[in-house]
Design a protein around this motif. Structure first.
Motif, PDB file in Angstrom:
ATOM      1  N   TYR A   1       0.849  -1.387   0.027  1.00  0.00           N
ATOM      2  CA  TYR A   1       0.135  -0.078  -0.149  1.00  0.00           C
ATOM      3  C   TYR A   1       0.642   1.324   0.000  1.00  0.00           C
ATOM      4  O   TYR A   1       0.337   2.437   0.288  1.00  0.00           O
ATOM      5  N   ALA A   2       2.404   1.213  -0.476  1.00  0.00           N
ATOM      6  CA  ALA A   2       2.996   2.106  -0.193  1.00  0.00           C
ATOM      7  C   ALA A   2       3.132   3.080   0.857  1.00  0.00           C
ATOM      8  O   ALA A   2       3.270   3.895   1.276  1.00  0.00           O
ATOM      9  N   GLY A   3       2.588   2.135   1.954  1.00  0.00           N
ATOM     10  CA  GLY A   3       3.120   2.695   3.587  1.00  0.00           C
ATOM     11  C   GLY A   3       4.303   3.060   3.828  1.00  0.00           C
ATOM     12  O   GLY A   3       4.531   3.790   4.633  1.00  0.00           O
TER      13      GLY A   3
ATOM     14  N   TRP B   1      -0.105  -5.142   8.023  1.00  0.00           N
ATOM     15  CA  TRP B   1      -1.367  -4.999   7.518  1.00  0.00           C
ATOM     16  C   TRP B   1      -2.163  -6.146   7.996  1.00  0.00           C
ATOM     17  O   TRP B   1      -1.851  -7.229   7.892  1.00  0.00           O
ATOM     18  N   ALA B   2      -3.468  -5.809   8.347  1.00  0.00           N
ATOM     19  CA  ALA B   2      -4.299  -6.809   8.543  1.00  0.00           C
ATOM     20  C   ALA B   2      -5.309  -7.293   7.144  1.00  0.00           C
ATOM     21  O   ALA B   2      -5.495  -8.329   7.220  1.00  0.00           O
ATOM     22  N   ARG B   3      -5.071  -6.318   6.277  1.00  0.00           N
ATOM     23  CA  ARG B   3      -5.480  -6.840   4.781  1.00  0.00           C
ATOM     24  C   ARG B   3      -4.273  -7.555   4.103  1.00  0.00           C
ATOM     25  O   ARG B   3      -3.451  -7.344   4.584  1.00  0.00           O
ATOM     26  N   PRO B   4      -4.743  -8.434   2.911  1.00  0.00           N
ATOM     27  CA  PRO B   4      -3.836  -8.697   2.432  1.00  0.00           C
ATOM     28  C   PRO B   4      -2.684  -7.922   1.655  1.00  0.00           C
ATOM     29  O   PRO B   4      -3.078  -6.682   1.267  1.00  0.00           O
TER      30      PRO B   4
ATOM     31  N   HIS C   1      -2.870   7.508   6.285  1.00  0.00           N
ATOM     32  CA  HIS C   1      -2.763   6.721   5.056  1.00  0.00           C
ATOM     33  C   HIS C   1      -2.765   4.872   5.620  1.00  0.00           C
ATOM     34  O   HIS C   1      -3.302   4.236   5.093  1.00  0.00           O
ATOM     35  N   LEU C   2      -1.844   4.690   6.481  1.00  0.00           N
ATOM     36  CA  LEU C   2      -1.782   3.221   7.166  1.00  0.00           C
ATOM     37  C   LEU C   2      -3.280   2.807   7.725  1.00  0.00           C
ATOM     38  O   LEU C   2      -3.774   1.861   7.327  1.00  0.00           O
ATOM     39  N   GLU C   3      -3.823   3.840   8.425  1.00  0.00           N
ATOM     40  CA  GLU C   3      -5.099   3.261   9.260  1.00  0.00           C
ATOM     41  C   GLU C   3      -6.241   3.095   8.197  1.00  0.00           C
ATOM     42  O   GLU C   3      -6.899   2.385   8.252  1.00  0.00           O
ATOM     43  N   GLU C   4      -6.090   3.952   6.983  1.00  0.00           N
ATOM     44  CA  GLU C   4      -7.121   3.899   6.091  1.00  0.00           C
ATOM     45  C   GLU C   4      -7.057   2.576   5.431  1.00  0.00           C
ATOM     46  O   GLU C   4      -8.115   2.072   4.998  1.00  0.00           O
ATOM     47  N   PHE C   5      -6.012   1.796   5.399  1.00  0.00           N
ATOM     48  CA  PHE C   5      -5.917   0.481   4.843  1.00  0.00           C
ATOM     49  C   PHE C   5      -5.509  -0.435   5.903  1.00  0.00           C
ATOM     50  O   PHE C   5      -5.217  -1.468   5.662  1.00  0.00           O
TER      51      PHE C   5
END
Length: 608
Positions: free
Chosen positions: A474-476, A507-510, A563-567
């Motif tokens: 996610y380009a975090g 990340w919690a998402r893939p 940005h991190l929290e959004e994803f």
């Protein structure tokens, strides 16, 4: 102009009009009036819709009129002033054809909240300028200092000249290519051929002819501009001991036209001007055509250069034109960036020109890197277009070749080559453009390729710095690691698969997703998130080329925490320690790149 019956004063804040006119009464008594519509017609090419005229007595005892002119956008747009009783064109510098006084630069700012003070300041500066012009002390100086401005006045059908010349003396022969829409100037035929081939990709062998560069000790005054051939001859006499010989050499092959470039130093730098002399037209005498060049029975190879130049200059009226500099020194910093020469002479290799590498390549070329080899085996596909430097016109083409072609067209003075290959193949073949590079950049995203590149680097002595760049999900966060001659090599920061041992985000998402096709994975982020990472890698690469990096260096771009929290992402424990008391991100941080046992052992063995 305003419609009949309309007045620009009706649209202004009455307090502004009252304040300006109170100023005029204070400084000039009754010697002022509002401009009429007829008086505004003295400025037909301007957007002035109103203003005032003041009668000012100057130190020579003469009363001269000064107009203060405004547009419908006053006071947001600054007023202009004009000297109504001005001398003929090009008698005084800073006075345009219609009397407008040039007082403000193209980056000037005004206080829109205090328009009266703005008018007062401009009026005072206008009067001071006229006084200095009357004294005469600045006239010749400013004509010479800003000669490019005054040379451009009153050009008739000006031609376009693009210069690749080294803008300095002495006077010398040059090479000229005359196209339909512009003329290209260079020191040699090879420079013209390369520029045209890069700019237009496919070009037939162009016809290149002789030209002349006359370098003057000082810029010409308007009275010295070449309006006749004899004027150009006088300038050649002032262009050093070889000036006449250089000028005459441009006529030798009896071309259809001759291009002569005048060069001189002005304020804070040199400039170029172009003069074109056409071959005299044949005359009809006694029912036969007479060639004014070869009259008298001369054969083309027997007429002397002096006589030949004299016949051109005596029969044709010179045409003056601007010259637009297109040389690397000018494009990259307008000849004021001390880094340009170093970067111009640099050779870089980039492995992987995807969403990261394509923009890094463009940044290196924009910064002034002279030679770039781009390596990538992949083709551009439609899903790449949204975050790649190339667009739809390159879909289906090899990324490296397509990118090289476009960058060459945009920066024809550079040397950019695309290679349809991968890093592993290049390392095995070790072509000379790879082994003799001043910098190597890898943005392949392949741990296997980076590991192999690092092994080659160690075996070759690590004399060439390598910058590795990659991004996290996610380009975090984005990473740029420069492996220099000193410090740890790449293996001190990656595992056996070439995957980074240090992560800023989790990340919690893939982290990746899969298309409905076998083995086709992608990471969901866009070009805006990647912008900081691209800049991070390019900046570290340029620092290496400019010899600012002596030891292995690790720089990290940290995205904003929002940005991190959004994803559904968060900082890792290691990242929290690195961020310290400011965990909000949105910044670049440096991290110590660890040492590696393999390089330490090799150094000990070498020392022993």
């Amino acid at each position: 102009m305003l419609e009949d019956g309309a007045s620009t004063f009706d649209r202004l804040d009455p307090s502004v009009v009252e304040g300006v006119e109170a100023l005029f009464r204070a400084v000039n008594g009754d010697g002022w009036s509002r401009l009429t519509q007829d008086e505004l017609t003295d400025y037909p090419t301007r957007q002035f819709t109103g203003g005032w005229r003041l009668s000012v007595k100057f130190p020579d005892g003469v009363v001269r009129r000064i107009d203060v002119l405004i547009t419908p956008f006053f006071p947001i747009v600054s007023p202009r002033t004009a000297l109504v009783d001005h001398p003929p064109k090009l008698t005084w510098p800073h006075v345009e054809d219609d009397g407008i006084l040039c007082l403000l630069g193209n980056s000037h700012q005004i206080d829109i909240n205090n328009p009266v003070k703005v008018v007062e300041n401009l009026l005072a500066r206008s009067c001071r300028l006229v006084e200095e012009l009357l004294e005469g002390t600045i006239v010749e100086r400013d004509f010479r200092d800003e000669f490019l401005t005054y040379w451009a006045y009153d050009l008739r059908q000006p031609e376009r000249h693009y210069s690749l010349l080294d803008v300095r003396g002495p006077s010398r022969p040059i090479r000229v290519w005359c196209g339909r829409s512009f003329t290209l100037l260079a020191e040699c035929d090879e420079a013209i051929m390369k520029w045209l081939s890069n700019r237009f990709i496919s070009v037939t062998k162009p016809t290149i002819q002789a030209g002349a560069l006359l370098w003057l000790d000082q810029a010409p005054l308007p009275s010295e501009y070449p309006h006749r051939g004899a004027d150009l001859l006088e300038l050649a006499k002032k262009a050093g001991a070889s000036g006449i010989d250089v000028l005459e050499s441009a006529f030798v092959n009896i071309p259809s036209s001759v291009t002569v470039i005048l060069g001189a130093e002005g304020r804070d730098g040199p400039g170029l001007m172009a003069v074109t002399i056409d071959r005299p037209a044949d005359a009809i005498r006694a029912r036969r055509r007479v060639d004014p060049i070869l009259k008298g029975g001369f054969r083309p190879d027997k007429i002397s250069p002096t006589l030949l130049a004299g016949r051109y200059l005596g029969a044709s009226e010179p045409r003056r034109s601007r010259v637009a500099r297109a040389d690397p020194q000018w494009i990259h910093g307008r000849a004021r960036d001390p880094r340009t020469t170093t970067l111009r002479n640099s050779k870089a290799v980039l492995f992987g020109c995807g969403s990261l590498g394509s923009f890094v390549a463009a940044s290196l070329i924009r910064a002034g890197v002279g030679t770039l080899n781009i390596v990538d085996f992949d083709e551009l596909d439609w899903p790449n277009v949204g975050r790649h430097y190339l667009g739809a016109t390159s879909v289906g083409r090899n990324k490296a070749k397509g990118l090289a072609e476009q960058l060459n067209a945009n920066f024809p003075h550079a040397s950019i080559t695309g290679h349809d290959a991968n890093a592993e193949q290049t390392i095995l073949e070790t072509p000379i453009w790879f082994t003799q590079a001043d910098l190597i950049v890898s943005t392949t995203g392949s741990g296997r390729a980076d590991t192999m590149l690092n092994e080659w680097h160690r075996n070759s002595g690590r004399s060439t710095p390598i910058v590795y760049g990659w991004t996290e999900p996610y380009a975090g966060a984005g990473h740029a690691v420069a492996i220099a001659a000193e410090g740890g090599c790449l293996v001190s920061g990656v595992d056996n698969l070439g995957i980074s041992l240090f992560e800023m985000t989790e990340w919690a998402r893939p982290a990746t997703f899969e298309e409905p096709a076998c083995g086709v994975h992608f990471a969901p982020y866009g070009p805006t998130e990647l912008g900081h990472v691209n800049d991070l890698i390019a900046e570290l690469a340029l620092d290496c080329l400019l010899n600012r990096v002596q030891r292995s260096t690790h720089r990290i771009w940290v995205a904003r925490r929002e940005h991190l929290e959004e994803f559904d992402g968060k900082w890792t424990e290691a990242a929290q320690l690195l961020l310290g008391v400011n965990p909000n991100g949105g910044k670049t941080i440096d991290r110590l790149w660890p040492a590696c046992r393999c390089c330490e052992l090799a150094n000990r063995e070498e020392a022993a």
